[in-house]
Write a protein that holds these residues in place. Structure first.
Motif: not given
Ligand code: CUO
Length: 673
Positions: A203-205, A224-226, A228-230, A359-361, A355-357, A395-397, A391-393, A199-201, A75-77
């Motif tokens: 949430w993005h669904l 909620l994006f902010y 939930m990830h916080q 970063g994942h890519v 920016l966020h997506n 990046w999200h930190a 590195v997920f954490y 859960h993470h999958w 989904l990030f691509v």
């Molecule tokens: Cu849930 Cu970076 O948003 O993964």
């Protein structure tokens, strides 16, 4: 059938009822065409039910078919997002369920299975005529995204030589992606937890960022994006502190090497490839991967970041017509969340970018930025696997830090916002098997069903047994004195935070507020006078029950009508209950339990939530409804306060209790129903 055995053609599959689809001849993909009469004869006679599929005029599928069948899907691509957005649209716009079934049986052998599963899930979740349908949990359709591939070899062995009634579960050893020599391995049980990744999958669904506008444009989705990830970062940090690791270091210098390596030890069954690793000390580099239609320079991330920081500095965002739109106390965080992720409801994607997506890519292609080695993306590229990687954490930190920068510019909440006149919290505590105010945790073994994900193997259940963290259930016991002279309705907001840092130094209010983990939030009538409120831990507004995370075979609804599992999709979103608490330590890890009672009449959102899936609303919202709390998400800890310590911050309608979390290094086996 569309979700079972993803790469097996649906006209060959037989579900529990032995039904198969009877598809029009031209639906057969080339490789099966010559077999079509044999196949339909064979399954037609074997199946107790054939489901005729309507012959419809097919919509233009050329865009979603651009993704090769045996590739990974992310989904990030951006290009993948466009393709899936188109397919979701097609699925949503089918006139009725028969047409939807028809297009699905045409697509199932032609569209990349990961993308097909994702788009169909989103469509079923959002179509009026399919709401409430059960969908198998994602771990059952694609166990390869969650489980060590050694298990599948053994599962194939089992399904081929052992009859279904004689099969023993295949045991997955506790997380072994690194040795003890790697300090990050101490929290692998968290990062690689199946329930957390599910859960993470989910949430993005539930909150897609591409596709139909109304599907994306959900109430307070950016906020909620902010939030939930916080909360993921707060939880992860507390978990780290329990394991003698400091809080996670932000990934903020995009030119510096990433210290942590990660070797996923996962194989993709669809792509028949191993997920690529990232070596310690890798640096992200400019991307030029024509195959993914990605060309992006690291400097773009920096530009977007700078524009973001500028928007926070100016307390306003620039719109596409070059005017400036102020960020308001009420919606500023929501606007920023949608810019950051970014989604199609971003106010200005052209300027603030993605920016966020991205970063994942960038991180997920650090090992092969120009595709010279023909490698696929790493785990950071997929919302079902991203949380496995340290590195997920990081990046999200960093993402969270940017949001916090914005929040820290807002004025502290005034007393009038924090207070609930006439309400006094006189005692806060918990009772559980560990005694008063001691939480207890240990390991637990559970099973998950693999057979739906095992293409081209003999039928019948095969289970995998894995180990995860678990806590003993407990009860909150709150004493609240209502001096208002009449009965009132309160909102109980329950949080937990560490007390000391990794060196044993007490945390300041500012440090502690960012580590506050929401445990529960509920409304509660309070009679005049003293009230004792007992609340079971299982009721948490953050978590979903174990059965819903894993749908272990004994509790699996799906086969006819277990009402409890209706609306599975939305309900599948929720922090897994077995991870409600951090692990703690064997000596007992010190935490503070916090309660705030606020005036429900000011918090409430007028809406009917009967029958909606609303038991994990804190991180997931409620399906088709507004977020059920008017206060900013994370209230009251989302803003700074003029307090040095948590005690300075307390008001009469708040209370705290020092507690500890005691971990026993033993494994119990879950009694399956
Ligand atoms: Cu849930 Cu970076 O948003 O993964």
């Amino acid at each position: 059938l569309f979700f079972d055995r993803p790469t097996e053609p649906c006209f060959m599959q037989k579900g529990e009822e032995k039904a198969v689809f009877e598809v029009p001849d031209h639906y057969y993909p080339d490789k099966y065409k010559s077999l079509s009469s044999t196949l339909s004869n064979r399954f037609g006679s074997d199946a107790s039910r054939t489901i005729p599929v309507r012959n419809i005029s097919l919509p233009n599928l050329s865009l979603p078919m651009q993704l090769p069948y045996n590739d990974q899907f992310s989904l990030f691509v951006p290009q993948h997002r466009k393709m899936s957005g188109k397919l979701i649209d097609i699925f949503l716009n089918m006139r009725d369920v028969d047409d939807l079934m028809s297009i699905c049986s045409y697509c199932q052998m032609r569209i990349n299975p990961y993308m097909f599963n994702y788009c169909l899930s989103v469509a079923l979740l959002h179509r009026e005529d399919t709401k409430g349908l059960n969908i198998p949990t994602f771990v059952e359709s694609f166990p390869d995204k969650f489980i060590d591939p050694k298990v599948f070899r053994r599962a194939r062995e089992v399904t081929n030589v052992v009859t279904p009634d004689q099969r023993m579960p295949v045991v997955i050893p506790p997380s072994l992606t690194a040795s003890d020599g790697e300090p990050e391995q101490r929290v692998a049980y968290f990062r690689e937890d199946i329930g957390i990744n599910l859960h993470h999958w989910h949430w993005h669904l539930v909150y897609p960022f591409e596709g139909d506008f109304d599907v994306v444009n959900k109430d307070r989705r950016g906020e909620l994006f902010y939030y939930m990830h916080q909360q993921i970062i707060a939880r992860y940090n507390m978990e780290r502190l329990c394991n003698n690791l400091g809080i996670v270091t932000r990934y903020k210098d995009f030119r510096a090497p990433i210290a942590e390596g990660y070797f996923p030890k996962l194989d993709s069954n669809v792509a028949s490839r191993s997920w690529p690793p990232r070596f310690a000390g890798s640096t992200i580099r400019d991307l030029d991967r024509p195959v993914d239609q990605i060309r992006a320079d690291v400097s773009e991330l920096e530009t977007w970041r700078d524009r973001f920081l500028q928007a926070i500095e100016n307390n306003a965002v620039i719109l596409p017509n070059n005017t400036s739109m102020p960020l308001t106390e009420e919606t500023g965080i929501d606007v920023l969340g949608n810019l950051m992720e970014s989604s199609i409801i971003s106010r200005n994607r052209g300027y603030y970018g993605d920016l966020h997506n991205m970063g994942h890519v960038f991180i997920s292609y650090a090992h092969d930025p120009d595709h010279r080695h023909l490698e696929l993306f790493g785990v950071m590229g997929d919302s079902a696997t991203a949380m496995r990687d340290p590195v997920f954490y990081r990046w999200h930190a960093y993402i969270d830090d940017i949001f916090n920068l914005y929040k820290s510019k807002l004025p502290p909440y005034p007393a009038a916002t924090l207070d609930f006149p006439g309400i006094r919290v006189s005692s806060v505590g918990i009772e559980g098997p560990g005694g008063n105010n001691t939480f207890t945790t240990q390991w637990e073994q559970s099973t998950v069903e693999l057979s739906r994900g095992l293409d081209f193997t003999p039928r019948g259940s095969v289970l995998a047994r894995f180990t995860h963290l678990q806590h003993d259930e407990f009860q909150y016991v709150f004493e609240v004195n209502n001096m208002s002279g009449q009965s009132v309705m309160g909102t109980f907001r329950v949080f937990m935070a560490p007390k000391v840092d990794e060196r044993g130094q007490p945390l300041s209010f500012e440090q502690q507020r960012r580590l506050m983990v929401e445990l529960d939030k509920f409304s509660q009538p309070l009679n005049a006078g003293n009230n004792t409120v007992r609340r079971p831990s299982t009721e948490s507004s953050v978590t979903i029950p174990y059965e819903r995370t894993f749908r272990d075979q004994s509790a699996r609804p799906g086969q006819q009508g277990d009402a409890a599992s209706a609306e599975f999709d939305f309900c599948g979103c929720g922090w897994p209950h077995h991870m409600l608490l951090p692990k703690g330590t064997t000596q007992g890890y010190p935490v503070v339990l916090y309660l705030m009672v606020t005036d429900w009449n000011q918090d409430r959102v007028q809406q009917d939530t009967v029958g909606s899936c609303n038991d994990a609303a804190s991180y997931c919202g409620i399906r088709d409804r507004k977020y059920p709390d008017r206060r900013p998400m994370g209230f009251p800890f989302d803003r700074t306060a003029p307090a040095n310590t948590l005690s300075d911050f307390l008001r009469p309608n708040m209370g705290v209790r020092d507690c500890s979390i005691r971990f026993t290094d033993a494994t119990r086996v879950r009694r399956q129903r």
